[in-house]
Design an enzyme around this catalytic site. Structure first.
Site, PDB file in Angstrom:
ATOM      1  N   CYS A 181       0.812  -1.217   0.000  1.00 27.71           N
ATOM      2  CA  CYS A 181       0.000   0.000   0.000  1.00 27.71           C
ATOM      3  C   CYS A 181       0.846   1.269   0.000  1.00 27.71           C
ATOM      4  O   CYS A 181       0.357   2.335  -0.370  1.00 27.71           O
ATOM      5  CB  CYS A 181      -0.925   0.012   1.214  1.00 27.71           C
ATOM      6  SG  CYS A 181      -1.912  -1.481   1.392  1.00 27.71           S
TER       7      CYS A 181
ATOM      8  N   CYS B 238      -1.062   2.677   6.231  1.00 28.57           N
ATOM      9  CA  CYS B 238      -0.636   1.368   6.719  1.00 28.57           C
ATOM     10  C   CYS B 238      -0.303   0.486   5.527  1.00 28.57           C
ATOM     11  O   CYS B 238      -0.736   0.744   4.399  1.00 28.57           O
ATOM     12  CB  CYS B 238      -1.709   0.737   7.589  1.00 28.57           C
ATOM     13  SG  CYS B 238      -3.269   0.410   6.739  1.00 28.57           S
TER      14      CYS B 238
ATOM     15  N   HIS C 288      -8.682   2.499  -3.399  1.00 27.96           N
ATOM     16  CA  HIS C 288      -7.312   2.181  -2.991  1.00 27.96           C
ATOM     17  C   HIS C 288      -6.633   1.317  -4.052  1.00 27.96           C
ATOM     18  O   HIS C 288      -6.477   0.109  -3.871  1.00 27.96           O
ATOM     19  CB  HIS C 288      -7.353   1.476  -1.637  1.00 27.96           C
ATOM     20  CG  HIS C 288      -6.020   1.170  -1.042  1.00 27.96           C
ATOM     21  ND1 HIS C 288      -4.846   1.805  -1.428  1.00 27.96           N
ATOM     22  CD2 HIS C 288      -5.654   0.279  -0.064  1.00 27.96           C
ATOM     23  CE1 HIS C 288      -3.836   1.317  -0.726  1.00 27.96           C
ATOM     24  NE2 HIS C 288      -4.294   0.384   0.096  1.00 27.96           N
TER      25      HIS C 288
END
Length: 404
Positions: free
Chosen positions: A91, A390, A360
């Site tokens: 991520c 995160c 995302h």
């Protein structure tokens, strides 16, 4: 030792974010990357020959575009002298591409680097590692790269058979965060993102994408993931993803981030070189940090990463005007806020939405967030911003940015 040079980022741009299997699904991650790179050159007037390299972030690559940054650059019309490579910090990949570019510029290794992030989760590969050894009994097992990456990201000693959702539910139990609070944060995220869409707040950062079709191409120029019609009642009606194994489960598709498609890019250079090239800096890098924690508690890793980045800058959370904390899960955001002692309705937090509403797209998210906050700071008359996310497997990145 040579003194480190100041670093600025110029003209962060992004494509719209598409839903999983949605409007951008016919477009590969490479094609999305080419689109945003060409737009970056066009809008800035930057001579591609001035770019030393392109760092490409991607979480779900294939060998259709090895060394992703290099292939995307060549396809977008950069000269053969422009180098490139690929990285994956899950991520955090997009932001890590920016930070790697910054380190090259700070140390004088490069003068101008383009950080690129792209992901087409709609086209994540199905793969096998068995095919070269002959056909095993029962046939070949194809792994879904999306699911497999979440299960293996902690390595042999930190397996996560329930993926990131299981880790999110662990935080729910540890922090005692109710379903209602998660759904309320999700609703707020969608409302903020939709309000930003309707006001045109995203327009400056968006690059339209032409999507081929049987009846001719169509143009996608708007984020597909935000939902203006969602309500608390609709969110409350969704079933928890782990409800079959945990009667108290609370994480649903509605209060978690999406699986999305998008690309984003930004020019990273020094203030002096930007002036020479006629580029307008958007942000100056103040500090950054990376932190690791237990993979099962990866959702709260932004807390130590952000605290360290702020401390390195001599700042505290109260000094920051915008906080861009990626919403991997509503419960994960709420756990971080609890550790910081911040209210979930803090107006500085994701004022134009985040992962739950905008989406995302793993490799692109960090630069998507950068493009958004670069426009948020002047809009809200702010000076400093914190960007953090995160990372599955027990990591987090954080960067402090100053309005240029």
């Amino acid at each position: 030792m040579t003194e480190l040079r100041d670093v600025v980022v110029c003209s962060p741009l992004r494509t719209p974010v598409g839903r999983f299997g949605g409007a951008l699904a016919p477009v590969s991650a490479l094609a999305l990357a080419e689109t945003v790179l060409r737009a970056l050159l066009e809008r800035t007037g930057l001579d591609p020959a001035a770019v030393d390299g392109v760092i490409g972030a991607q979480g779900y690559p294939s060998m259709e575009a090895p060394a992703f940054g290099r292939v995307a650059a060549l396809n977008a019309g950069f000269p053969v002298t422009t180098t490139g490579y690929q990285l994956d910090r899950r991520c955090g990949s997009g932001l890590q591409a920016v930070l790697n570019a910054a380190m090259e510029v700070q140390t004088g290794v490069s003068d101008v680097v383009v950080a690129l992030g792209a992901e087409s989760m709609s086209n994540a590969p199905l793969y096998t590692e068995q095919g070269r050894r002959g056909l095993p009994p029962g046939g070949l097992m194809l792994h879904d790269a999306l699911a497999r990456g979440r299960a293996t990201v902690g390595g042999r000693f930190h397996p996560s058979p329930e993926g990131n959702v299981g880790a999110a539910e662990l935080l729910r139990r540890e922090y005692g965060i109710p379903r209602e609070a998660q759904d309320a944060l999700a609703l707020r995220s969608h409302r903020r993102a939709v309000a930003a869409q309707e006001s045109g707040a995203f327009d400056a950062e968006l690059v339209p994408v032409e999507v081929p079709g049987r009846r001719g191409p169509t143009v996608v120029d708007r984020d597909e993931h935000p939902r203006g019609d969602t309500t608390l009642e609709a969110l409350a009606a969704l079933r928890p993803m782990l409800g079959a194994s945990d009667a108290d489960a609370t994480v649903t598709a509605g209060n978690a981030s999406g699986q999305n498609d998008a690309a984003a890019a930004v020019v990273v250079t020094t203030p002096e070189r930007a002036a020479e090239l006629g580029l307008a800096p958007s942000l100056r890098l103040v500090s950054w940090a990376v932190a690791g924690n237990d993979p099962e508690r990866f959702g709260v890793a932004p807390v130590p990463a952000s605290n360290l980045a702020l401390a390195r800058a001599g700042l505290a959370m109260g000094d920051v005007d915008v906080i861009e904390l990626n919403e991997a899960f509503a419960v994960q955001v709420l756990a971080c806020l609890a550790d910081w002692g911040l209210d979930a309705e803090d107006p500085r937090l994701n004022p134009r939405g985040s992962g739950i509403s905008i989406g995302h797209p793993i490799g692109a998210t960090g630069i998507r967030m950068l493009a958004t906050l670069a426009n948020e700071l002047p809009a809200f008359d702010g000076t400093l911003a914190l960007e953090t996310m995160c990372i599955g497997g027990g990591q987090a990145l954080a960067a402090v940015w100053e309005r240029a």
